[in-house]
Design a protein around this motif. Structure first.
Motif, PDB file in Angstrom:
ATOM      1  N   LEU A 108       0.834  -1.022   0.027  1.00 39.63           N
ATOM      2  CA  LEU A 108       0.040   0.000  -0.051  1.00 39.63           C
ATOM      3  C   LEU A 108       0.958   1.372  -0.052  1.00 39.63           C
ATOM      4  O   LEU A 108       0.523   2.261   0.635  1.00 39.63           O
ATOM      5  CB  LEU A 108      -0.925  -0.048   1.217  1.00 39.63           C
ATOM      6  N   GLY A 109       1.860   1.117  -0.746  1.00 41.45           N
ATOM      7  CA  GLY A 109       2.658   2.383  -0.737  1.00 41.45           C
ATOM      8  C   GLY A 109       3.612   2.734   0.193  1.00 41.45           C
ATOM      9  O   GLY A 109       4.600   3.478   0.350  1.00 41.45           O
ATOM     10  N   VAL A 110       3.730   1.625   1.200  1.00 38.64           N
ATOM     11  CA  VAL A 110       4.503   1.923   2.671  1.00 38.64           C
ATOM     12  C   VAL A 110       5.574   0.537   2.573  1.00 38.64           C
ATOM     13  O   VAL A 110       5.531  -0.471   2.053  1.00 38.64           O
ATOM     14  CB  VAL A 110       3.793   1.522   3.957  1.00 38.64           C
ATOM     15  N   ARG A 111       7.103   1.347   2.588  1.00 42.57           N
ATOM     16  CA  ARG A 111       8.140   0.403   2.867  1.00 42.57           C
ATOM     17  C   ARG A 111       8.250  -0.271   3.957  1.00 42.57           C
ATOM     18  O   ARG A 111       8.058   0.243   5.390  1.00 42.57           O
ATOM     19  CB  ARG A 111       9.453   1.289   2.745  1.00 42.57           C
ATOM     20  N   LEU A 112       8.310  -1.475   3.900  1.00 39.72           N
ATOM     21  CA  LEU A 112       8.250  -2.304   5.520  1.00 39.72           C
ATOM     22  C   LEU A 112       9.443  -2.757   5.603  1.00 39.72           C
ATOM     23  O   LEU A 112      10.548  -2.467   4.981  1.00 39.72           O
ATOM     24  CB  LEU A 112       7.133  -3.432   5.209  1.00 39.72           C
ATOM     25  N   HIS A 113       9.799  -3.704   6.372  1.00 43.19           N
ATOM     26  CA  HIS A 113      11.069  -4.164   6.840  1.00 43.19           C
ATOM     27  C   HIS A 113      11.997  -3.371   7.137  1.00 43.19           C
ATOM     28  O   HIS A 113      13.181  -3.097   6.501  1.00 43.19           O
ATOM     29  CB  HIS A 113      11.652  -5.110   5.512  1.00 43.19           C
ATOM     30  N   ALA A 114      11.728  -2.281   8.084  1.00 41.97           N
ATOM     31  CA  ALA A 114      12.487  -1.247   8.294  1.00 41.97           C
ATOM     32  C   ALA A 114      13.780  -1.719   9.270  1.00 41.97           C
ATOM     33  O   ALA A 114      14.723  -0.962   9.473  1.00 41.97           O
ATOM     34  CB  ALA A 114      11.859  -0.076   9.009  1.00 41.97           C
ATOM     35  N   PHE A 115      13.522  -2.838   9.798  1.00 44.34           N
ATOM     36  CA  PHE A 115      14.990  -3.362  10.801  1.00 44.34           C
ATOM     37  C   PHE A 115      15.855  -4.161  10.074  1.00 44.34           C
ATOM     38  O   PHE A 115      15.593  -4.983   9.123  1.00 44.34           O
ATOM     39  CB  PHE A 115      14.091  -3.965  12.118  1.00 44.34           C
ATOM     40  N   ARG A 116      16.970  -4.286  10.995  1.00 47.05           N
ATOM     41  CA  ARG A 116      18.016  -5.255  10.558  1.00 47.05           C
ATOM     42  C   ARG A 116      18.548  -4.705   9.019  1.00 47.05           C
ATOM     43  O   ARG A 116      18.868  -5.831   8.230  1.00 47.05           O
ATOM     44  CB  ARG A 116      17.745  -6.775  10.409  1.00 47.05           C
ATOM     45  N   ALA A 171      33.831 -11.389   1.829  1.00 47.56           N
ATOM     46  CA  ALA A 171      33.065 -12.247   2.552  1.00 47.56           C
ATOM     47  C   ALA A 171      31.758 -11.907   2.649  1.00 47.56           C
ATOM     48  O   ALA A 171      30.745 -12.849   2.412  1.00 47.56           O
ATOM     49  CB  ALA A 171      33.648 -12.284   4.109  1.00 47.56           C
ATOM     50  N   ALA A 172      31.151 -10.498   2.828  1.00 49.47           N
ATOM     51  CA  ALA A 172      29.772 -10.237   2.517  1.00 49.47           C
ATOM     52  C   ALA A 172      29.241 -10.701   1.339  1.00 49.47           C
ATOM     53  O   ALA A 172      28.153 -10.921   1.388  1.00 49.47           O
ATOM     54  CB  ALA A 172      29.807  -8.576   2.777  1.00 49.47           C
ATOM     55  N   LEU A 173      29.978 -10.396   0.129  1.00 51.76           N
ATOM     56  CA  LEU A 173      29.386 -10.832  -1.095  1.00 51.76           C
ATOM     57  C   LEU A 173      29.220 -12.148  -1.157  1.00 51.76           C
ATOM     58  O   LEU A 173      28.332 -12.727  -1.825  1.00 51.76           O
ATOM     59  CB  LEU A 173      30.562 -10.234  -2.294  1.00 51.76           C
ATOM     60  N   ALA A 174      29.736 -12.957  -0.549  1.00 53.25           N
ATOM     61  CA  ALA A 174      29.545 -14.468  -0.357  1.00 53.25           C
ATOM     62  C   ALA A 174      28.644 -15.083   0.536  1.00 53.25           C
ATOM     63  O   ALA A 174      28.395 -16.253   0.610  1.00 53.25           O
ATOM     64  CB  ALA A 174      31.083 -15.306  -0.047  1.00 53.25           C
ATOM     65  N   SER A 175      28.024 -14.018   1.441  1.00 55.08           N
ATOM     66  CA  SER A 175      27.168 -14.705   2.537  1.00 55.08           C
ATOM     67  C   SER A 175      25.984 -13.585   2.706  1.00 55.08           C
ATOM     68  O   SER A 175      25.644 -13.308   3.770  1.00 55.08           O
ATOM     69  CB  SER A 175      27.756 -14.472   3.829  1.00 55.08           C
ATOM     70  N   GLN A 176      25.278 -13.455   1.339  1.00 53.37           N
ATOM     71  CA  GLN A 176      23.928 -12.631   1.619  1.00 53.37           C
ATOM     72  C   GLN A 176      24.240 -11.205   2.109  1.00 53.37           C
ATOM     73  O   GLN A 176      23.181 -10.744   2.928  1.00 53.37           O
ATOM     74  CB  GLN A 176      22.960 -13.511   2.118  1.00 53.37           C
ATOM     75  N   GLY A 177      25.240 -10.578   1.989  1.00 53.09           N
ATOM     76  CA  GLY A 177      25.616  -9.281   2.453  1.00 53.09           C
ATOM     77  C   GLY A 177      25.948  -9.280   3.808  1.00 53.09           C
ATOM     78  O   GLY A 177      26.182  -7.852   4.352  1.00 53.09           O
ATOM     79  N   VAL A 178      25.750 -10.419   4.723  1.00 53.20           N
ATOM     80  CA  VAL A 178      25.869  -9.992   6.192  1.00 53.20           C
ATOM     81  C   VAL A 178      27.344 -10.145   6.477  1.00 53.20           C
ATOM     82  O   VAL A 178      27.798  -8.940   7.193  1.00 53.20           O
ATOM     83  CB  VAL A 178      25.272 -11.387   6.798  1.00 53.20           C
ATOM     84  N   GLY A 179      27.972 -10.963   6.136  1.00 52.90           N
ATOM     85  CA  GLY A 179      29.698 -10.908   6.494  1.00 52.90           C
ATOM     86  C   GLY A 179      29.943 -11.523   7.910  1.00 52.90           C
ATOM     87  O   GLY A 179      30.851 -11.336   8.550  1.00 52.90           O
ATOM     88  N   ASN A 180      29.161 -12.148   8.451  1.00 48.79           N
ATOM     89  CA  ASN A 180      29.056 -12.674   9.933  1.00 48.79           C
ATOM     90  C   ASN A 180      30.151 -13.876   9.779  1.00 48.79           C
ATOM     91  O   ASN A 180      30.651 -14.174  10.971  1.00 48.79           O
ATOM     92  CB  ASN A 180      27.842 -13.048  10.242  1.00 48.79           C
ATOM     93  N   ALA A 181      30.355 -14.496   8.946  1.00 46.56           N
ATOM     94  CA  ALA A 181      31.251 -15.492   8.766  1.00 46.56           C
ATOM     95  C   ALA A 181      33.023 -15.110   8.688  1.00 46.56           C
ATOM     96  O   ALA A 181      34.094 -15.728   8.803  1.00 46.56           O
ATOM     97  CB  ALA A 181      31.135 -16.560   7.757  1.00 46.56           C
ATOM     98  N   ASP A 205      27.159  -7.131  13.428  1.00 47.84           N
ATOM     99  CA  ASP A 205      26.084  -8.078  12.901  1.00 47.84           C
ATOM    100  C   ASP A 205      25.147  -8.455  13.900  1.00 47.84           C
ATOM    101  O   ASP A 205      25.111  -8.115  15.078  1.00 47.84           O
ATOM    102  CB  ASP A 205      26.746  -9.144  11.976  1.00 47.84           C
ATOM    103  N   ASN A 206      24.056  -9.340  13.342  1.00 49.80           N
ATOM    104  CA  ASN A 206      23.194  -9.741  14.385  1.00 49.80           C
ATOM    105  C   ASN A 206      23.539 -11.350  14.846  1.00 49.80           C
ATOM    106  O   ASN A 206      22.674 -12.137  15.116  1.00 49.80           O
ATOM    107  CB  ASN A 206      21.788  -9.637  13.707  1.00 49.80           C
ATOM    108  N   HIS A 207      24.787 -11.662  14.788  1.00 50.10           N
ATOM    109  CA  HIS A 207      25.299 -13.031  15.249  1.00 50.10           C
ATOM    110  C   HIS A 207      26.249 -12.940  16.295  1.00 50.10           C
ATOM    111  O   HIS A 207      25.607 -12.522  17.581  1.00 50.10           O
ATOM    112  CB  HIS A 207      25.755 -13.757  13.926  1.00 50.10           C
ATOM    113  N   ARG A 208      27.538 -13.312  16.224  1.00 51.64           N
ATOM    114  CA  ARG A 208      28.713 -13.103  17.280  1.00 51.64           C
ATOM    115  C   ARG A 208      28.704 -11.735  17.631  1.00 51.64           C
ATOM    116  O   ARG A 208      29.303 -11.526  18.874  1.00 51.64           O
ATOM    117  CB  ARG A 208      29.704 -13.719  16.846  1.00 51.64           C
TER     118      ARG A 208
END
Length: 409
Positions: A108-116, A171-181, A205-208
């Motif tokens: 409905l014109g609103v951007r969701l998923h504002a977190f993480r 590493a981020a390119l290889a891990s869905q942009g997260v880079g936690n590995a 990040d949201n891991h370690r």
């Protein structure tokens, strides 16, 4: 008192660093590095707009790709929600790989998923020079944008620390942009020394590494002997961070904080002001930057420690977003940053008068402990927000537009 232990991130010696203030300095260096690149350009940014800055970046990246440079550009799917078919086709035709971090359609014109969100701002050219900071690729970071142009900072790094930033981006390119590995190498790679500055690269990040950047801040605050000067656009940290600032002020450290006085988001100022009385009571000096929106995320401690990066000191940056800062040990750099911030304090900030900050009412005996309980627990509560595995999508023009787009002039 909480024991943070040793940092997992190594200090790398032998670097050259340069402070970059606002878009005028940052874009000049970013574009020069892109134009000079011979092998590879890696970029992450929260925001890329199709304004004069975004179109200039577009033109230069296409030119780099056409002369054989590998170009990898990752933008956040929330911060950069829309690109025209012509813009995308120009990248695709030249071989520039544009990735969207966790994109989602509007509802409905609103951007969701504002977190993480992927909130980092990083650029590495030829694994040799890196830019790290808080400046996006958008025209609201240059003066001629007008009254809403942002005050902000980045830093240029050359030397062994660039190997860490480069390896992290790969590493981020290889891990869905997260880079936690990613794990920093024990020994710096054989990158030529370029100066005498110690630099430490720290992602969050949201891991370690949920508290990695906050830990480095608090480690320095607790070790401060004479001065803490902190300038941050969005300030609403946890209770432990606030307590460390108060303890520093009470043991005689001069603690000065700069907040937004003309915020781009009014809630940022409202939230920060709820903390004013608690800080002022301990002797912390507060200032509001009032010339235009303040977007910086910088700090210095004593004469030999500073940080510049993408991380605000609010719940989003400290608990949810993917962030990256560099920490710097160099008296010359600290002195330059101090002079810059002192100029803001003297010419563009209003001091917060303790007499004008409302004193607590009788009911604050109950509400203040509740506020700090929320501050103390928020990082844990934030982890309960709906989460999912982020995806990174390669951006391409619609099939019927492929091949029809042209590079903007």
């Amino acid at each position: 008192m909480r024991n943070f232990g040793a940092s997992e991130f190594p200090w790398r010696g032998g670097n050259r660093v340069a402070l970059l203030e606002n878009g005028e300095e940052f874009f000049m260096r970013a574009f020069a590095l892109i134009d000079a690149a011979q092998r590879e350009i890696l970029i992450e940014t929260f925001i890329l707009f199709e304004d004069k800055i975004g179109l200039e970046l577009h033109r230069r990246l296409i030119a780099a790709a056409r002369r054989g440079v590998r170009v990898e550009l990752t933008v956040d799917g929330y911060g950069s929600p829309h690109f025209s078919p012509e813009f995308l086709a120009g990248f695709t035709d030249a071989g520039v790989r544009l990735r969207l971090f966790d994109p989602h359609p509007r509802w409905l014109g609103v951007r969701l998923h504002a977190f993480r969100r992927m909130h980092r701002k990083l650029l590495v050219a030829d694994a040799r020079v890196a830019l790290v900071g808080g400046i996006n690729f958008s025209a609201d970071h240059v003066r001629d944008f007008g009254a809403e142009a942002k005050q902000d900072y980045a830093v240029e790094v050359e030397g062994p620390a660039v190997a860490d930033i480069h390896d992290f981006l790969r590493a981020a390119l290889a891990s869905q942009g997260v880079g936690n590995a990613w794990r920093p190498a024990r020994q710096a790679e054989s990158v030529a020394q370029a100066g005498a500055t110690d630099v430490m690269f720290v992602p969050r990040d949201n891991h370690r590494r949920r508290g990695s950047i906050e830990r480095e801040y608090r480690r320095a605050i607790r070790a401060a002997r004479r001065e803490i000067l902190l300038a941050n656009a969005y300030f609403f940290p946890g209770y432990g961070f606030l307590r460390d600032l108060r303890h520093a002020a009470r043991r005689g450290v001069k603690v000065t904080l700069i907040f937004q006085g003309e915020p781009d988001m009014q809630v940022a100022l409202v939230a920060a002001r709820t903390l004013y009385r608690y800080l002022i009571e301990a002797g912390v000096q507060l200032h509001e930057y009032c010339e235009r929106p303040f977007h910086g995320k910088v700090a210095l401690v004593d004469d030999d420690w500073a940080t510049v990066g993408s991380s605000n000191l609010d719940p989003l940056s400290l608990s949810l977003n993917l962030e990256a800062n560099v920490f710097i040990r160099d008296p010359s750099f600290v002195a330059e940053l101090r002079n810059n911030l002192q100029h803001l304090l003297q010419h563009h900030c209003q001091s917060v008068d303790p007499a004008q900050v409302p004193r607590g009412r009788f009911w604050h005996v109950l509400t203040r402990p509740l506020l700090f309980h929320v501050l103390r627990r928020f990082p844990d509560w934030a982890g309960w927000l709906p989460a999912h595995t982020p995806r990174v999508a390669l951006a391409k023009p619609p099939p019927d537009e492929a091949g029809a787009g042209t590079t903007p002039p």
